[in-house]
Enzyme design. Sequence first.
Site, PDB file in Angstrom:
ATOM      1  N   SER A 107     -14.751 -17.922  50.177  1.00  0.00           N
ATOM      2  CA  SER A 107     -13.862 -19.089  50.078  1.00  0.00           C
ATOM      3  C   SER A 107     -13.604 -19.727  48.514  1.00  0.00           C
ATOM      4  O   SER A 107     -14.636 -20.060  48.045  1.00  0.00           O
ATOM      5  CB  SER A 107     -14.128 -20.312  51.082  1.00  0.00           C
ATOM      6  OG  SER A 107     -13.181 -21.447  50.769  1.00  0.00           O
ATOM      7  N   GLY A 108     -12.381 -19.812  48.127  1.00  0.00           N
ATOM      8  CA  GLY A 108     -12.293 -20.019  46.618  1.00  0.00           C
ATOM      9  C   GLY A 108     -12.238 -18.928  45.576  1.00  0.00           C
ATOM     10  O   GLY A 108     -12.121 -19.023  44.385  1.00  0.00           O
ATOM     11  N   THR A 112      -6.082 -16.061  49.003  1.00  0.00           N
ATOM     12  CA  THR A 112      -4.642 -16.631  49.392  1.00  0.00           C
ATOM     13  C   THR A 112      -3.925 -16.196  48.469  1.00  0.00           C
ATOM     14  O   THR A 112      -2.678 -15.895  48.527  1.00  0.00           O
ATOM     15  CB  THR A 112      -4.703 -17.823  49.883  1.00  0.00           C
ATOM     16  OG1 THR A 112      -5.462 -17.977  51.002  1.00  0.00           O
ATOM     17  CG2 THR A 112      -3.297 -18.590  50.411  1.00  0.00           C
ATOM     18  N   ASN A 157     -13.326 -24.950  48.166  1.00  0.00           N
ATOM     19  CA  ASN A 157     -12.113 -24.409  47.789  1.00  0.00           C
ATOM     20  C   ASN A 157     -11.078 -25.636  48.261  1.00  0.00           C
ATOM     21  O   ASN A 157     -11.100 -26.290  49.500  1.00  0.00           O
ATOM     22  CB  ASN A 157     -11.427 -23.357  48.438  1.00  0.00           C
ATOM     23  CG  ASN A 157     -10.251 -22.767  48.102  1.00  0.00           C
ATOM     24  OD1 ASN A 157      -9.418 -23.258  47.352  1.00  0.00           O
ATOM     25  ND2 ASN A 157      -9.830 -21.581  48.613  1.00  0.00           N
ATOM     26  N   SER A 160      -8.554 -23.878  51.292  1.00  0.00           N
ATOM     27  CA  SER A 160      -9.090 -22.946  51.882  1.00  0.00           C
ATOM     28  C   SER A 160      -8.529 -22.487  53.354  1.00  0.00           C
ATOM     29  O   SER A 160      -8.480 -23.361  54.041  1.00  0.00           O
ATOM     30  CB  SER A 160     -10.640 -23.351  52.371  1.00  0.00           C
ATOM     31  OG  SER A 160     -11.347 -22.392  52.837  1.00  0.00           O
ATOM     32  N   SER A 161      -8.243 -21.236  53.385  1.00  0.00           N
ATOM     33  CA  SER A 161      -7.598 -20.370  54.669  1.00  0.00           C
ATOM     34  C   SER A 161      -8.662 -20.929  55.711  1.00  0.00           C
ATOM     35  O   SER A 161      -9.837 -20.028  55.641  1.00  0.00           O
ATOM     36  CB  SER A 161      -7.340 -18.943  54.646  1.00  0.00           C
ATOM     37  OG  SER A 161      -6.201 -19.034  53.675  1.00  0.00           O
ATOM     38  N   GLY A 372     -14.298 -14.391  53.928  1.00  0.00           N
ATOM     39  CA  GLY A 372     -15.432 -13.641  53.183  1.00  0.00           C
ATOM     40  C   GLY A 372     -16.817 -13.924  53.797  1.00  0.00           C
ATOM     41  O   GLY A 372     -16.894 -14.836  54.881  1.00  0.00           O
ATOM     42  N   GLU A 374     -19.944 -15.622  54.728  1.00  0.00           N
ATOM     43  CA  GLU A 374     -20.480 -16.861  54.490  1.00  0.00           C
ATOM     44  C   GLU A 374     -21.946 -17.100  54.911  1.00  0.00           C
ATOM     45  O   GLU A 374     -22.384 -16.881  55.652  1.00  0.00           O
ATOM     46  CB  GLU A 374     -19.441 -17.903  55.020  1.00  0.00           C
ATOM     47  CG  GLU A 374     -18.327 -18.037  54.683  1.00  0.00           C
ATOM     48  CD  GLU A 374     -17.529 -19.222  55.459  1.00  0.00           C
ATOM     49  OE1 GLU A 374     -16.106 -19.344  54.946  1.00  0.00           O
ATOM     50  OE2 GLU A 374     -17.829 -19.871  56.173  1.00  0.00           O
TER      51      GLU A 374
END
Length: 942
Positions: A107-108, A112, A157, A160-161, A372, A374
């Site tokens: 994330s980040g 996206t 992020n 973040s998705s 991703g 985590e």
Amino acid sequence: MEGALIARDRVGVQDFVLLDSHTSETAFLNNLRKRYQENLIYTYIGTLLVSVNPYKELDIYTVTQMQLYRGVNFFELPPHLYAIADNAYRVMCSEYNNHFILISGESGAGKTEASKKILQYYAVTCPTTEQLQIVRDRLLLSNPVLEAFGNAKTLRNDNSSRFGKYMDIQFDFKGEPVGGHILSYLIEKSRVVHQNHGERNFHIFYQLLEGGDKDLLCWLGLERNPQKYAYLIQGRCAKVFSINDKNDWKIVRKAFSIIDFTEKDIEHLFGIVASVLHLGNIQFEEDSNGHAIIRDGTQIKWISKVSRSSQIVSILQVLSPLNVDLAFYARDAVAKAIYGRTFTWLVNKINSSLANKDSTRKTVIGLLDIYGFEVLDTNSFEQFCINYCNEKLQQLLIEMTLKAEQEEYELEGIEWEPIPYFNNKIICDLVEQKHKGIISILDEECLRPGEATDLSFLEKLEEKVGDHAHFVTRKLADQKTRKSIDWVDFRLLHYAGEVTYCAVGSFSLTLFQVLCNSKNGIIRDCFLLSELDNRRRPETVATQFKNSLMSLIEILMSKEPSYVRCIKPNENKEPGKFDDYLIRHQVKYLGLMEHLRVRRAGFAYRRKYELFLQRYKSLCPATWPHWHGPAAEGVERLIKHIGYKPEEYKLGRTKIFIRFPKTLFATEDAFEFRKHLLGMVPLEACWRGALARKEAKKRTWAVQIIRKFINGFINRKKPLCPENMEFVRLVQYNYLMKLRDHIPKNVLDKSWLQPPSILEETSEMLQKICIRSLVRKYCRGVTAERKVQLQQKVVASAIFRGKKEGYLQSINQPFMDTRLKNDVNPKVLQLIHGEKIKYVTPVIKYDRNGFKARDRLLVLTQSSAYVVEMAKIKQKIDYATLKGNGGSQCGTSLSNQKDLQDQVQPSSMPTKSCCGVPCLHAFWIPPGMVTQPLPWAAYSNI
């Protein structure tokens, strides 16, 4: 690609395959750091692209850049996201097969944004028609809608998705985008009811409150303040500086209209969003029997109104037999179920808008934007699913890379050497194996008769997979490891490292309440009557996710792959900061070193014979400047001349394979040196010749022009003819251009540029037009107030012309509305009894004896004149006493003759009078005039 090798010491190599120390993680990081510090955020590993988030705007995504990469060989230009997109598109068009681009990272890291850039590239570079433009707009605008409902601000992020997304872009046989389809995976429903400190709920809630108009919020029963809603304030950061919710709301509303949502769809959708907020504000309290009862029915009424679903109300009322804790749990479960299914409906609605009705065969390029790997402080069931997904994708990456390498070696007739690598199939089996995997054990525990808990699930895991090398719990761990695992935790040894998961909350049955009779069309579509008749036992969330992931893997296996690995350089989103520890961790769990080892196990460099020969043919006399035989023979002659050793290369059917980067670097350096030698003499001679020819051509042109204008000057007096036409036109042009800079600025400016003889008539006409224009402009600029002042000036001029000193200097001064330059003492105003003051000025009084000067104030009203000393009126003179009766030369008659000896003199006005004695008459009534009163405006400039 080789064009950038000369700068490799400063900016590193643009393909990690060309690293000498390809097995060294330190060398990998050093190369990545060199490029990042030069704002080179993209690097290849063969055809895999590594992208490092720069956290700043870079000028590398322009339309010019898109056109630069369009249709260019993959390695001809520096690494870029556009090269990946273009390569997939060109191969799809030429081979008519399907592709996918897998974008992964934590994330980040920029996943996206990368998918957006690829979509924009196809929107700009693909052929289009007016009808296809609608499809493109819908593809692009589906992103902000999905982001609004599926993205949120997290600690890592701000956008973040919180779901996985796979999008198929469909192309027809001409390569034009004609449709699309989206699959979503595992939206983070728990965020609807709970957020960690520093995080927010999904964007749509804040966008609705911030950007929704007053009437909409009133109809939904919402207030504009997010602090009023329990589901929005748990993270304590409802306002985020980097997010403009009001502007994002406008984009989402526009997207709804483009994607073909009806007003009824939008009304029902926002009704559901509002009902979720109202659900969060429902509070329970305990009655005398220990059962939960709803404290206030206001939120219930709003839910019933805006969602048009009395069934939700019925569900909440049924909660009453539960205790308070279970009631809150059930309330949150209802909110999560409604939001999760609504998101699925939203994706399906977008798909129906993107669907192509043409039944002919389409080729597709898939974009997979997936979460991703985590590792958090507390890893929940959702992190377990996310990391399991990354295990499967890592397995897919290695398998497809190995497969591609083997196929290329077989096609080229080169012997394949087995490549050692870590196969994470053992970890995937631990999670997904039937009857023995963690997910199967979870299913059995959830659905077996009797009471099941999180701890009973953990005991079952220890019993069935306790002997697995990649699984450990506190009970199974050794003395050293036991301290780091809690009693309710279990640990998996993933390919990327160890992750400890909390079993609490893993065990949960699916809460499904029947809302199929709702008047809200979306809720009715989400909760179908057919589900009531299904007698099969319901699948757990884990099984549903496993099945959807298996389906995704099947989709990807049927397509040609391209990969983008996104890396986050630091936790603070600072441009230019490179955190070695954080990046080393990401390089490990993204499997980049594994991929590099597989890619480099055979040969570091491979290129088609034609391309290799075209670049390096100058290094061998036999191939320079032209080779007339087969390209393979030319390459063989070339490398023998250079001195390649047998272990440094292999010759395939269509390509040359070079094993070591140093061999390629030596060849490239020799090429740069030879290019310099070959180019010096011939290039210099050609350049000098080109400059000389250009100069000679310029001189010839100048001679012709000069002759032509000399001839024109000689014939300038003649009527217009070919001999003087260009000269006359030049004279006319020059005069008009000079006149442009010397046009009078106002009507009083009588200057005019002297024209040449051939333009005298034209000049005269232009002057008249200019004067008329200035007069017209001046007259239009005169305001009504200014016009009245000018009329008064005319009257004053007729009166005072030749009779007043300084008359000429006062002509250009505008009349003033007032002369009240000094404030009059309030006591004096009371003594004057409210007479309207017309004029006030400081004056000097001279005593009769010795003419001692004293400061006074002269105040003129409508009927009298006053001499004032501070707050006292020293003297009053009525205007009626000033009428001429022959008492003096000036026609002045005062009530007391001695007043002539004791008069006032204005400090700023002339003192000379017609009778030789300073008198008031001298400075406010001109001598020799009739003494009838004049308009006060006539005196205002005296």
